[in-house]
Design an enzyme around this catalytic site. Structure first.
Site, short mmCIF file in Angstrom:
data_model
loop_
_atom_site.label_atom_id
_atom_site.label_comp_id
_atom_site.label_asym_id
_atom_site.label_seq_id
_atom_site.Cartn_x
_atom_site.Cartn_y
_atom_site.Cartn_z
N HIS A 131 -4.88 26.32 93.91
CA HIS A 131 -6.04 26.60 93.08
C HIS A 131 -7.05 27.47 93.83
O HIS A 131 -6.98 27.61 95.05
CB HIS A 131 -6.73 25.29 92.64
CG HIS A 131 -6.05 24.62 91.49
ND1 HIS A 131 -5.03 23.72 91.66
CD2 HIS A 131 -6.24 24.73 90.15
CE1 HIS A 131 -4.62 23.28 90.48
NE2 HIS A 131 -5.33 23.88 89.55
N LYS A 135 -12.52 25.01 93.62
CA LYS A 135 -12.10 23.70 93.09
C LYS A 135 -12.48 22.61 94.09
O LYS A 135 -12.12 22.68 95.27
CB LYS A 135 -10.60 23.68 92.81
CG LYS A 135 -10.17 22.38 92.13
CD LYS A 135 -8.77 22.49 91.55
CE LYS A 135 -8.34 21.20 90.87
NZ LYS A 135 -9.24 20.83 89.76
#
Length: 232
Positions: A131, A135
């Site tokens: 990600h 995040k």
């Protein structure tokens, strides 16, 4: 449909655009320092905030009799409290670790594969999730959902992001600038490997799924998931 956006970061802005494209109005755009003023005008709320704010956002909606869809991850230690509040208030609530339509199909593929592989002890399963660097939680909620489904159909008891025990699924959580989300499940044996993978190309899929879930939730009471929304 009048929507309250709880969390107005990058995801919130994409949800806003898609909601407008589908003919909906945004009556509240709440950042971390904003109040809930305007929530009472909403038909439904969509929460894509941060782990520390999610439970408060969901509670405010349920206490105000506003159906709420939440895609925030990293707060699930309080999920049962949210579910209990929803039942007490006779409200409507959907939580999803991932609202992408493609990812929810991927969840079903993962479940089917786990049921087949659970009988084949020569295969060891591992996962990788990648990600963007913004995040906050690791592993991702999506990776945890995938792992829990494998655990339900195997002898694994848990998952770990470092130094897994024999009965733990190893999740390699990576953070790379600009990556919306990639999840890979791999079964390895001495003679071959089986792999399934989902790659998100943008945040659009997550946002569209959340808006579709909000449309579906209007007029309902109870606790639901994307499986209910998609009829899976």
């Amino acid at each position: 449909m009048k929507i309250a956006l709880l969390g107005y970061g990058k995801m919130g802005k994409v949800i806003e655009r898609i909601a407008h494209e589908r003919g909906h109005d945004i009556v509240l755009k709440k950042g971390s320092k904003d109040s809930f003023t305007g929530l009472e005008n909403a038909d439904v709320a969509i929460d894509f905030s941060i782990p520390d704010a999610a439970f408060g956002n969901i509670s405010a909606c349920l206490n105000s009799n506003i159906p709420v869809v939440s895609g925030t991850t990293g707060w699930l230690d309080k999920y049962h409290e949210a579910a209990q509040l929803c039942e007490e208030k006779k409200g409507a609530f959907i939580y999803g670790s991932n609202f992408s339509l493609g990812v929810n199909i991927f969840f079903e593929l993962n479940s089917c594969l786990a049921k087949m592989m659970g009988r084949l002890g020569q295969y060891k399963v591992s996962m990788e999730e990648i990600h963007h660097t913004q995040k906050l939680d690791a592993p991702s909620g999506t990776a945890i959902t995938l792992a829990n489904e494998i655990i339900a159909h195997s002898d694994y008891s848990s998952w770990a992001i470092g130094n897994p025990k024999e009965d733990e699924i190893f999740i390699d959580a990576k953070r790379v600038e600009g990556v919306p989300g990639t999840h890979t499940v791999t079964y390895n044996s001495p003679i071959d490997s089986i792999e399934i993978k989902h790659t998100a190309h943008s945040r659009e899929g997550f946002a569209l799924g959340a808006v579709i879930a909000a449309e579906w939730l209007i007029g309902k009471k109870g606790i639901y998931s994307m499986k209910d929304v998609l009829g899976l």
